[in-house]
Design a protein around this motif. Structure first.
Motif, PDB file in Angstrom:
ATOM      1  N   ARG A 174     -63.960  36.774 -25.175  1.00  0.00           N
ATOM      2  CA  ARG A 174     -63.950  38.188 -25.355  1.00  0.00           C
ATOM      3  C   ARG A 174     -65.298  38.699 -24.965  1.00  0.00           C
ATOM      4  NH1 ARG A 174     -60.761  38.533 -28.125  1.00  0.00           N
ATOM      5  NH2 ARG A 174     -60.939  36.623 -28.752  1.00  0.00           N
ATOM      6  N   GLY A 175     -65.615  38.688 -23.722  1.00  0.00           N
ATOM      7  CA  GLY A 175     -66.935  39.104 -23.274  1.00  0.00           C
ATOM      8  C   GLY A 175     -67.108  40.596 -23.308  1.00  0.00           C
ATOM      9  N   GLY A 176     -68.325  41.044 -23.019  1.00  0.00           N
ATOM     10  CA  GLY A 176     -68.590  42.477 -23.020  1.00  0.00           C
ATOM     11  C   GLY A 176     -68.446  43.072 -21.642  1.00  0.00           C
ATOM     12  N   ALA A 177     -67.608  42.464 -20.796  1.00  0.00           N
ATOM     13  CA  ALA A 177     -67.479  42.937 -19.431  1.00  0.00           C
ATOM     14  C   ALA A 177     -66.691  44.228 -19.367  1.00  0.00           C
ATOM     15  CB  ALA A 177     -66.764  41.877 -18.601  1.00  0.00           C
TER      16      ALA A 177
ATOM     17  N   ALA B 230     -57.595  42.665 -22.328  1.00  0.00           N
ATOM     18  CA  ALA B 230     -56.889  43.134 -21.135  1.00  0.00           C
ATOM     19  C   ALA B 230     -56.466  41.993 -20.218  1.00  0.00           C
ATOM     20  CB  ALA B 230     -57.761  44.118 -20.355  1.00  0.00           C
ATOM     21  N   LEU B 231     -56.752  40.748 -20.592  1.00  0.00           N
ATOM     22  CA  LEU B 231     -56.429  39.627 -19.705  1.00  0.00           C
ATOM     23  C   LEU B 231     -54.915  39.451 -19.531  1.00  0.00           C
ATOM     24  CD1 LEU B 231     -59.092  36.990 -20.799  1.00  0.00           C
ATOM     25  CD2 LEU B 231     -58.894  38.065 -18.548  1.00  0.00           C
ATOM     26  N   ILE B 232     -54.178  39.387 -20.616  1.00  0.00           N
ATOM     27  CA  ILE B 232     -52.727  39.215 -20.484  1.00  0.00           C
ATOM     28  C   ILE B 232     -52.079  40.438 -19.842  1.00  0.00           C
ATOM     29  CG2 ILE B 232     -50.582  39.035 -21.801  1.00  0.00           C
ATOM     30  CD1 ILE B 232     -51.914  36.929 -23.530  1.00  0.00           C
ATOM     31  N   PRO B 233     -52.415  41.674 -20.260  1.00  0.00           N
ATOM     32  CA  PRO B 233     -51.856  42.825 -19.542  1.00  0.00           C
ATOM     33  C   PRO B 233     -52.206  42.819 -18.056  1.00  0.00           C
ATOM     34  CG  PRO B 233     -52.735  43.536 -21.648  1.00  0.00           C
ATOM     35  CD  PRO B 233     -53.156  42.098 -21.481  1.00  0.00           C
ATOM     36  N   GLY B 234     -53.415  42.413 -17.716  1.00  0.00           N
ATOM     37  CA  GLY B 234     -53.805  42.366 -16.304  1.00  0.00           C
ATOM     38  C   GLY B 234     -53.027  41.323 -15.530  1.00  0.00           C
ATOM     39  N   LEU B 235     -52.774  40.179 -16.162  1.00  0.00           N
ATOM     40  CA  LEU B 235     -51.963  39.138 -15.529  1.00  0.00           C
ATOM     41  C   LEU B 235     -50.549  39.652 -15.288  1.00  0.00           C
ATOM     42  CD1 LEU B 235     -51.651  36.056 -14.757  1.00  0.00           C
ATOM     43  CD2 LEU B 235     -50.864  35.738 -17.112  1.00  0.00           C
ATOM     44  N   LEU B 236     -49.962  40.270 -16.307  1.00  0.00           N
ATOM     45  CA  LEU B 236     -48.591  40.757 -16.182  1.00  0.00           C
ATOM     46  C   LEU B 236     -48.473  41.895 -15.173  1.00  0.00           C
ATOM     47  CD1 LEU B 236     -47.513  40.685 -19.951  1.00  0.00           C
ATOM     48  CD2 LEU B 236     -47.003  39.012 -18.155  1.00  0.00           C
ATOM     49  N   ALA B 237     -49.556  42.653 -14.997  1.00  0.00           N
ATOM     50  CA  ALA B 237     -49.547  43.745 -14.019  1.00  0.00           C
ATOM     51  C   ALA B 237     -49.841  43.265 -12.609  1.00  0.00           C
ATOM     52  CB  ALA B 237     -50.584  44.794 -14.425  1.00  0.00           C
TER      53      ALA B 237
END
Length: 303
Positions: A12-15, A103-110
């Motif tokens: 969970r970085g601060g990116a 946002a990793l899983i939403p980004g993957l699914l998108a």
């Protein structure tokens, strides 16, 4: 009965969401879905298309030692293992996208990337949305406390008994572990990233910071000289089940051929502890973090 092993998330970085990283040997990633890269609905032949184009888009969250930026390079446990696996599969290049953990899983699914390369915990809740590789590592939980351990803490149960304030990363599994151990909601403090936990300790806002032992050891190493210490790791118990915190790569559920091929190459690495340590030992991973061959994602997803 062999206890189920689950791994908290961890990253969970601060990116900034949708940020991109240009690294030597890695082209800058774009947050938009790229033509021919296997967006949702076209995953059946994703491996063949990745081989043809020569690169795979990976999402990572900027958390050491799992996946992070080291100067201009993409470094850490997950990118290093995944680069080795994808090179063996004929996909020599990783194109990274730096993304907030949530946002990793939403980004993957998108379709913004093809795989999550972030040491993400394998949990039944996540398995309902995405497909995990077989485990890449296991890592039990630990506590970071102020030097000298003034509250005399040892694990989450001792935190509950002492009514200690416990810091956990937002959306990470340690929050659930703490509640299962009896830590009151009012004593849980959510933090955005690892460094926030150490800073909160030093400022007296929390009494302990709960995370995987390997992450806390890395955090202490990168804050050498700070008045904190990492206690001995322990295995949390939730509903009578021990939780060893395994993590893996994440794919869309339709990317079956890609995931199966990935698992075959990953097994060659985890089946050779010397090679495993040679690849990621510099990030603090030892033979103790090699997942046992009996630990399977299907069991972890079943809960």
């Amino acid at each position: 009965m062999t206890p189920h092993l689950t791994r908290r998330h961890l990253l969970r970085g601060g990116a900034l969401l949708g940020g991109a990283l240009a690294t030597p040997g890695l082209l800058t990633a774009c947050s938009r879905t790229e033509a021919g890269t296997g967006a949702p609905g076209g995953d059946a032949d994703l491996l063949a298309r990745l081989r043809k184009q020569g690169h795979v888009r990976v999402g990572f969250a900027g958390e050491a030692p799992y996946g992070f930026q080291d100067g201009d390079a993409l470094a850490g446990e997950a990118p290093t293992l995944h680069r080795e696996v994808f090179t063996a599969l004929g996909v020599p290049e990783l194109k990274p996208t730096l993304t907030e953990f949530g946002a990793l899983i939403p980004g993957l699914l998108a379709g913004r990337f093809d795989v999550v390369s972030a040491g993400m915990a394998i949990t039944p809740e996540r398995c309902a949305k995405v497909a995990f590789s077989e485990p890449e590592f296991v890592s039990p939980t630990a506590l970071m406390v102020r030097a000298g351990n003034p509250r005399g803490l040892g694990d989450l149960a001792s935190c509950a008994a002492a009514k200690a304030r416990v810091g956990v990363l937002t959306a990470a599994v340690e929050g659930g572990y703490a509640k299962a151990a009896g830590v009151a909601d009012g004593d849980l403090v959510s933090l955005a990233k690892q460094q926030d936990g150490l800073d909160a300790l030093l400022a007296g806002r929390i009494d302990a910071f709960a995370l995987t032992g390997i992450s806390l050891r890395w955090l202490a190493r990168t804050n050498e000289g700070k008045a904190v210490e990492v206690l001995e790791p322990f295995v949390p118990v939730v509903d009578g089940v021990k939780r060893y915190s395994p993590g893996g790569a994440v794919f869309r559920q339709g990317a079956v051929s890609l995931r199966e091929a990935f698992d075959r190459e990953l097994a060659r690495i985890t089946g050779d502890p010397a090679r495993y340590v040679r690849l990621i030992g510099k990030y603090g991973f030892t033979e103790n973090e090699v997942p046992p061959p009996t630990l399977r994602t299907a069991e972890l997803c079943a809960g």
